[in-house]
Design an enzyme around this catalytic site. Structure first.
Site, short mmCIF file in Angstrom:
data_model
loop_
_atom_site.label_atom_id
_atom_site.label_comp_id
_atom_site.label_asym_id
_atom_site.label_seq_id
_atom_site.Cartn_x
_atom_site.Cartn_y
_atom_site.Cartn_z
CE LYS A 184 -1.71 2.81 2.43
NZ LYS A 184 -1.59 4.31 2.43
N GLY A 241 5.40 4.04 10.49
CA GLY A 241 4.59 5.26 10.47
C GLY A 241 4.25 5.71 11.88
CB SER A 242 1.61 7.98 13.05
OG SER A 242 0.42 7.31 12.69
NE ARG A 243 1.80 5.23 21.62
CZ ARG A 243 2.33 5.49 22.81
NH1 ARG A 243 3.29 6.39 22.92
NH2 ARG A 243 1.92 4.85 23.89
N GLY A 245 -1.48 5.24 13.70
CA GLY A 245 -1.71 4.38 12.54
C GLY A 245 -1.32 2.94 12.81
N GLY A 246 -0.16 2.74 13.44
CA GLY A 246 0.29 1.38 13.75
C GLY A 246 -0.64 0.67 14.70
CD GLU A 265 10.94 2.26 12.47
OE1 GLU A 265 11.22 3.47 12.52
OE2 GLU A 265 11.40 1.49 11.63
CB CYS A 302 12.40 6.16 12.86
SG CYS A 302 13.53 5.27 11.79
CD GLU A 392 8.56 10.57 16.72
OE1 GLU A 392 9.48 10.56 15.88
OE2 GLU A 392 7.66 9.70 16.77
#
Length: 524
Positions: A184, A241-243, A245-246, A265, A302, A392
């Site tokens: 994706k 990606g972002s927290r 989103g993960g 991650e 990151c 972050e």
């Protein structure tokens, strides 16, 4: 190779019909051509069906055949030449030198996994021969190897448009393991993604592999990404990606009828601990290196050093002055997208407006699409009392925490969430303090380094790019280095199978000449 704004589903290429979007030039905020169409649920179903159909054929290929695929992908990426770099520069705002280096890293990752395949130990072949005369009971013949999980969904990352995206480490390690991959693409660099996707598509065709080994989908919203993780034919997910989103993808995967692993991650502030003797010896030089690391790539790594921890002292104040002076000379930098730039600015403003945090310095000002680096300082007590300060701020923003003594420094480390990296700056006189801290640091991070900064992740056999949550969703794994292939494998044990029915990896004659463990002893 032209960019046509097309989905790549197996061997086909066609425009998506589910909404439209365009890439944005990061420096000018102007829309780039062409217009891209999002995939539909029918497109998603076709890509998953092709991947499922391809799996048994692809997983039965030899390690040498899959290594040849990875080599072909690497060659095709290089053959894209300057067109890839130019498009990537426009879509991300990243400079040429950075992107040429990232392309080199992407090619190196593919080469690393080709090497892993040819060496063969990733299969972890084990043989415990039968002992029919053993008393009081005979011993059965047991043989073990790792096999691929199945089709894998990979989500492209915003901050690494090559090394962590379509042909990045997740795709390379999954393909090496024998898993078909559906990517994706990230909507911030779709042109770059299409160019790379076509390079992979051509390599699959040239290697005479099933078309479902690779597909590339674009999403005009979130339905395709969510649907990909929910599809029962997908057996694992790679995400950077972002927290938020993960975690959302982890929840979808956990709620499936058959839960699957999501290797995500997400978020880290990568603390840097400055021990007293090191500060006394070289405060200014550490400050120079710190600012260089902090502002590298506009802070969009990151492993960016978002937190400095030290015992308060005159030498710490010297470090603060040197870092502030160095930061003020750093020009504003274009960030990956206007949205990322706006979020970064909002994060800096929120810290500036806090009464318990002091702004030490900001970088030079720039255009509307650029962001200024920022350096703040606070006390350990404030840091411990305010969890928001441990979150972050994605970009070139860092916070110095002044601790009263070693005990308070340890309290601050205890309060931290999981990290990708923790760096220690020390001299010989600091070794005793460092030895007391190391057991705690091991519980907090996937990589501990000395007298350096986490930016710059070596692609090799001993690298761990992972860590406890929220740095990653599974601290037992890495997304960089040869161990990344283990995420997409599982062990299978074979008991008393006739030699003719065993996979070649476990047959008595060892036709593939693989390293194997016989009765626990490694033999090559």
């Amino acid at each position: 190779m032209p960019i046509l704004g097309e989905l790549l589903i197996g061997r086909t290429a066609r425009p998506g019909q589910n909404g439209t979007f365009q890439a944005i030039d990061a420096a000018s905020a102007q829309a780039l051509v062409p217009v891209f169409g999002g995939a539909s649920l029918d497109d998603l179903d076709q890509a998953c069906a092709l991947a499922a159909q391809a799996f048994d054929h692809y997983r039965a290929t030899t390690p040498a055949q899959r290594a040849a695929l990875l080599d072909a992908i690497a060659s095709n990426l290089l053959a894209l030449g300057d067109a890839l770099i130019q498009r990537c520069m426009s879509e991300t705002g990243l400079p040429r030198a950075r992107l040429e280096g990232e392309r080199g890293r992407t090619v190196s990752q593919l080469g690393l996994f080709a090497q892993v395949l040819r060496e063969g130990s990733y299969l972890d072949c084990r043989i415990d021969p039968a002992q029919p005369l053993r008393q009081p009971l005979p011993k059965v013949d047991l043989r073990l190897r790792n096999i691929p999980l199945g089709p894998v969904a990979v989500f492209g990352a915003s901050n690494f448009p090559l090394a962590f995206s379509v042909a990045g480490g997740d795709s390379a390690s999954a393909l090496a393991a024998g898993c078909p991959v559906i990517v994706k693409a990230h909507s911030a660099h779709p042109g770059t993604s299409e160019l790379v996707g076509r390079a992979i598509q051509q390599a699959v065709r040239d290697c005479d592999l099933p078309e479902g080994v690779f597909s590339l989908l674009f999403d005009s919203g979130r339905s395709i990404g969510q649907g990909l993780v929910a599809d029962p034919r997908i057996k694992a997910v790679g995400f950077t990606g972002s927290r938020s989103g993960g975690v959302a993808l982890m929840q979808i995967a956990a709620n499936r009828h058959e839960p699957i692993p999501v290797y995500a991650e997400m978020s880290a502030i990568n603390p840097v601990i400055l021990l007293p003797s090191a500060l006394a010896e070289r405060a200014s030089s550490i400050a120079d290196s710190f600012i260089a690391s902090l502002t590298l790539g506009a802070g969009q790594f990151c492993t960016n050093p978002g937190l400095i921890l030290a015992i308060d002292s005159p030498t710490l104040r010297q470090f603060e002055l040197a870092a502030s002076a160095r930061l003020q000379a750093v020009p504003a930098q274009t960030m990956l997208t206007p949205g990322i730039c706006q979020s970064y600015r909002a994060g800096v403003v929120a810290w500036r407006e806090r009464g318990d945090v002091q702004l030490l310095a900001e970088g030079d000002s720039g255009s509307e699409q650029q962001a200024r680096a920022a350096l703040f300082v606070t006390s350990a007590q404030t840091f411990l009392a305010q969890p928001a300060l441990r979150e972050e701020v994605f970009g070139a923003c860092s916070l110095i925490v002044r601790c009263k003594d070693l005990s308070e420094l340890q309290q601050v480390i205890h309060a931290l969430e999981g990290q990708l990296t923790i760096a220690l700056h020390l001299s010989a006189a600091d070794h005793q303090q460092a030895s007391h801290l190391l057991p705690l640091l091991e519980r907090k991070a996937g990589r501990i380094l000395v007298n350096g900064f986490g930016t710059g992740v070596e692609v090799g056999h001993a690298m761990v790019h992972g860590g406890p949550f929220p740095a990653t969703s599974d601290s037992r794994t890495t997304s960089v280095g040869s161990l990344a292939i283990q995420r997409f494998l599982r062990p299978v044990s074979y008991q008393d199978l006739p030699d003719a029915l065993l996979p070649p990896e476990l047959q008595q004659a060892n036709p593939l000449n693989l390293p194997r463990r016989l009765n626990g002893e490694l033999r090559s």
